[in-house]
Design a protein around this motif. Structure first.
Motif, PDB file in Angstrom:
ATOM      1  N   GLY A   1      -3.863 109.703 -80.467  1.00 24.18           N
ATOM      2  CA  GLY A   1      -4.070 110.066 -79.051  1.00 24.18           C
ATOM      3  C   GLY A   1      -2.796 109.880 -78.256  1.00 24.18           C
ATOM      4  N   ALA A   2      -2.072 108.811 -78.567  1.00 23.36           N
ATOM      5  CA  ALA A   2      -0.820 108.533 -77.860  1.00 23.36           C
ATOM      6  C   ALA A   2       0.191 109.648 -78.106  1.00 23.36           C
ATOM      7  CB  ALA A   2      -0.249 107.199 -78.329  1.00 23.36           C
TER       8      ALA A   2
ATOM      9  N   ALA B   1      -3.974 105.992 -73.902  1.00 19.33           N
ATOM     10  CA  ALA B   1      -4.612 106.380 -75.169  1.00 19.33           C
ATOM     11  C   ALA B   1      -5.057 105.120 -75.906  1.00 19.33           C
ATOM     12  CB  ALA B   1      -3.630 107.167 -76.021  1.00 19.33           C
ATOM     13  N   PRO B   2      -6.198 105.217 -76.636  1.00 18.84           N
ATOM     14  CA  PRO B   2      -6.700 104.043 -77.351  1.00 18.84           C
ATOM     15  C   PRO B   2      -6.246 103.976 -78.812  1.00 18.84           C
ATOM     16  CG  PRO B   2      -8.384 105.728 -77.280  1.00 18.84           C
ATOM     17  CD  PRO B   2      -7.163 106.328 -76.666  1.00 18.84           C
TER      18      PRO B   2
ATOM     19  N   ILE C   1       1.711 112.008 -75.232  1.00 14.83           N
ATOM     20  CA  ILE C   1       3.153 111.929 -74.935  1.00 14.83           C
ATOM     21  C   ILE C   1       3.802 113.303 -75.132  1.00 14.83           C
ATOM     22  CG2 ILE C   1       5.339 110.891 -75.702  1.00 14.83           C
ATOM     23  CD1 ILE C   1       3.574 108.345 -76.357  1.00 14.83           C
ATOM     24  N   GLN C   2       3.344 114.026 -76.158  1.00 16.01           N
ATOM     25  CA  GLN C   2       3.900 115.359 -76.382  1.00 16.01           C
ATOM     26  C   GLN C   2       3.595 116.299 -75.216  1.00 16.01           C
ATOM     27  OE1 GLN C   2       2.336 115.846 -80.277  1.00 16.01           O
ATOM     28  NE2 GLN C   2       4.260 115.260 -81.270  1.00 16.01           N
ATOM     29  N   SER C   3       2.421 116.147 -74.629  1.00 11.76           N
ATOM     30  CA  SER C   3       2.076 117.063 -73.532  1.00 11.76           C
ATOM     31  C   SER C   3       2.599 116.577 -72.178  1.00 11.76           C
ATOM     32  CB  SER C   3       0.561 117.288 -73.470  1.00 11.76           C
ATOM     33  OG  SER C   3      -0.076 116.091 -73.128  1.00 11.76           O
ATOM     34  N   LEU C   4       2.673 115.257 -71.983  1.00 12.69           N
ATOM     35  CA  LEU C   4       3.068 114.754 -70.658  1.00 12.69           C
ATOM     36  C   LEU C   4       4.546 114.420 -70.522  1.00 12.69           C
ATOM     37  CD1 LEU C   4       0.030 112.361 -70.040  1.00 12.69           C
ATOM     38  CD2 LEU C   4       0.407 114.590 -68.993  1.00 12.69           C
TER      39      LEU C   4
ATOM     40  N   ILE D   1       4.859 106.668 -66.924  1.00 12.05           N
ATOM     41  CA  ILE D   1       4.549 105.838 -68.102  1.00 12.05           C
ATOM     42  C   ILE D   1       3.265 106.294 -68.790  1.00 12.05           C
ATOM     43  CG2 ILE D   1       4.080 103.462 -68.870  1.00 12.05           C
ATOM     44  CD1 ILE D   1       5.427 102.492 -66.314  1.00 12.05           C
ATOM     45  N   VAL D   2       3.291 106.254 -70.116  1.00 11.08           N
ATOM     46  CA  VAL D   2       2.063 106.391 -70.903  1.00 11.08           C
ATOM     47  C   VAL D   2       1.839 105.049 -71.606  1.00 11.08           C
ATOM     48  CG1 VAL D   2       1.147 107.376 -73.059  1.00 11.08           C
ATOM     49  CG2 VAL D   2       1.999 108.899 -71.277  1.00 11.08           C
ATOM     50  N   ILE D   3       0.595 104.566 -71.599  1.00 14.39           N
ATOM     51  CA  ILE D   3       0.278 103.303 -72.274  1.00 14.39           C
ATOM     52  C   ILE D   3      -0.730 103.567 -73.392  1.00 14.39           C
ATOM     53  CG2 ILE D   3      -0.426 100.894 -71.985  1.00 14.39           C
ATOM     54  CD1 ILE D   3      -0.050 101.190 -68.988  1.00 14.39           C
ATOM     55  N   ALA D   4      -0.449 103.021 -74.555  1.00 15.63           N
ATOM     56  CA  ALA D   4      -1.391 103.167 -75.672  1.00 15.63           C
ATOM     57  C   ALA D   4      -1.723 101.790 -76.233  1.00 15.63           C
ATOM     58  CB  ALA D   4      -0.788 104.037 -76.761  1.00 15.63           C
ATOM     59  N   ASP D   5      -3.004 101.443 -76.197  1.00 16.46           N
ATOM     60  CA  ASP D   5      -3.459 100.158 -76.746  1.00 16.46           C
ATOM     61  C   ASP D   5      -4.951 100.281 -77.037  1.00 16.46           C
ATOM     62  OD1 ASP D   5      -4.158  97.346 -77.136  1.00 16.46           O
ATOM     63  OD2 ASP D   5      -2.267  96.888 -76.145  1.00 16.46           O
ATOM     64  N   ASP D   6      -5.385  99.746 -78.162  1.00 11.13           N
ATOM     65  CA  ASP D   6      -6.812  99.843 -78.490  1.00 11.13           C
ATOM     66  C   ASP D   6      -7.633  98.740 -77.814  1.00 11.13           C
ATOM     67  OD1 ASP D   6      -5.510  98.008 -80.140  1.00 11.13           O
ATOM     68  OD2 ASP D   6      -7.035  98.154 -81.690  1.00 11.13           O
TER      69      ASP D   6
END
Lengths: 222, 118
Positions: A42-43, A37-38, A47-50, A8-13
């Motif tokens: 960044g997200a 990512a904030p 996501i593109q790399s991971l 999982i990737v999580i993005a939230d400021d």
């Protein structure tokens, strides 16, 4: 070491929410948070790399908001399942997220358990949504269905060539008997055609039928 | 080691659960209560000894007034109010001017909770 886990990737400021979610999710065996990512840019980069299985994306972020991120991901990496974290159940916002390619929408008013169930569901290519979100969606679908039904007479009702002939002759001002003589059919058959026309178009009389045909250019040009 | 008693009035639910989890992970803190509406804190604090309150209001309307009322009744109390999107935390203490921390992290929040309580 986790054997098989959903990445999982999580993005939230909101740093507090972000850090808290990571801590809580990481405690569960089935999940690994591979990055956070904030903001939207960044997200996307992360996501593109991971290439995670699931991306949890906050709807309101700096740079690019959750909707823009979802659109880009859906286009470039459709294999990544996107779950939007929304603050309030705005039906239009939910519909926009679905149209953008989101596979899940979780209100921040939902419980952590609900979030986890949603992640598991989207990972299995299923959908899981809260009763509140479901209610919003059903209400919107009902509205759309009514709109579509209202358009049916305009767009999809087809008159037969004979019915079009009848309607053209009505427009010329002919009574039923004369129409019958012109088309070599019985007066009763003309009446049947008119009945069918009115029934198909859901109109009340021959004048409305002529008006309908005129508005849609169904009358022959003399 | 003194245990810091923390009470919540935080929304949305997901954020509330995250705070709950954060406090429970600390050996020197414990959650002593949780209410939905900040107004309910006035009654909850009369029953439950509390050191720190964390409020995340869905709407800020009336919250500063609740803080004044709470500090009047419990002068040793520390109140933290967080903006909904988490961009700032405001700290209210009796006799002190309201202070603010921008973009708080978990560690910053924990430091603020501990400071002056232990």
């Amino acid at each position: 070491m986790k054997d098989i886990s959903i990445r999982i990737v999580i993005a939230d400021d909101n740093s507090l929410l972000l850090e808290g979610l990571v801590a809580m999710i990481e405690k569960l065996d089935e999940f690994t948070v591979v990055g956070t990512a904030p903001n939207g840019d960044g997200a996307l980069e992360l996501i593109q790399s991971l290439r995670p299985d699931v991306a949890l994306i906050d709807i309101g972020m700096p740079d690019k908001d959750g909707l823009e991120v979802t659109q880009i991901l859906h286009q470039d990496m459709p294999e990544v399942k996107v779950i939007i974290l929304g603050l309030i159940d705005l039906t239009d916002e939910i519909m926009a997220c679905i149209a953008a390619g989101a596979t899940g929408y979780v209100l921040k008013e939902s419980s952590f358990d609900h979030l986890i169930e949603t992640i598991k569901a989207v990972y299995r290519n299923e959908t899981f949504c809260s009763p509140r979100v479901a209610a919003s969606l059903f209400s919107r679908i009902a509205e759309l269905t009514i709109e579509v039904n209202e358009q049916i007479p305009i767009n999809s009702v087809k008159l037969s060539p004979r019915e079009l002939e009848v309607i053209n002759l009505i427009a010329e001002g002919m009574p039923n008997k004369e129409i019958g003589l012109r088309l070599f059919i019985e007066t009763q058959t003309v009446k049947n055609h008119i009945h069918n026309i009115l029934d198909k178009l859901q109109l009340h009389n021959r004048f409305e039928a002529v008006q309908y045909a005129r508005e849609r250019n169904l009358l022959s040009k003399k | 080691m003194q245990t810091i008693n923390v009470m919540f009035s935080s929304r949305p639910k997901l954020l509330s659960e995250v705070f709950h989890n954060l406090i429970e992970r600390q050996p020197d803190m414990r959650v002593v209560g949780e209410v939905v509406d900040p107004i309910e804190l006035i009654f909850a604090l009369r029953k439950t000894p509390t050191d720190v309150i964390i409020i995340t209001p869905m709407k800020a309307n009336g919250v500063p007034r609740v803080c004044s009322q709470l500090l009047k009744e419990h002068p040793r109390l520390k109140i933290l109010t967080l903006t909904l999107e988490g961009e700032a935390v405001y700290i209210y203490q009796s006799g002190l001017k309201r202070s603010c921390i921008q973009k708080p992290t978990e560690q910053m929040l924990l430091d603020v909770i501990r400071k002056g309580v232990q």
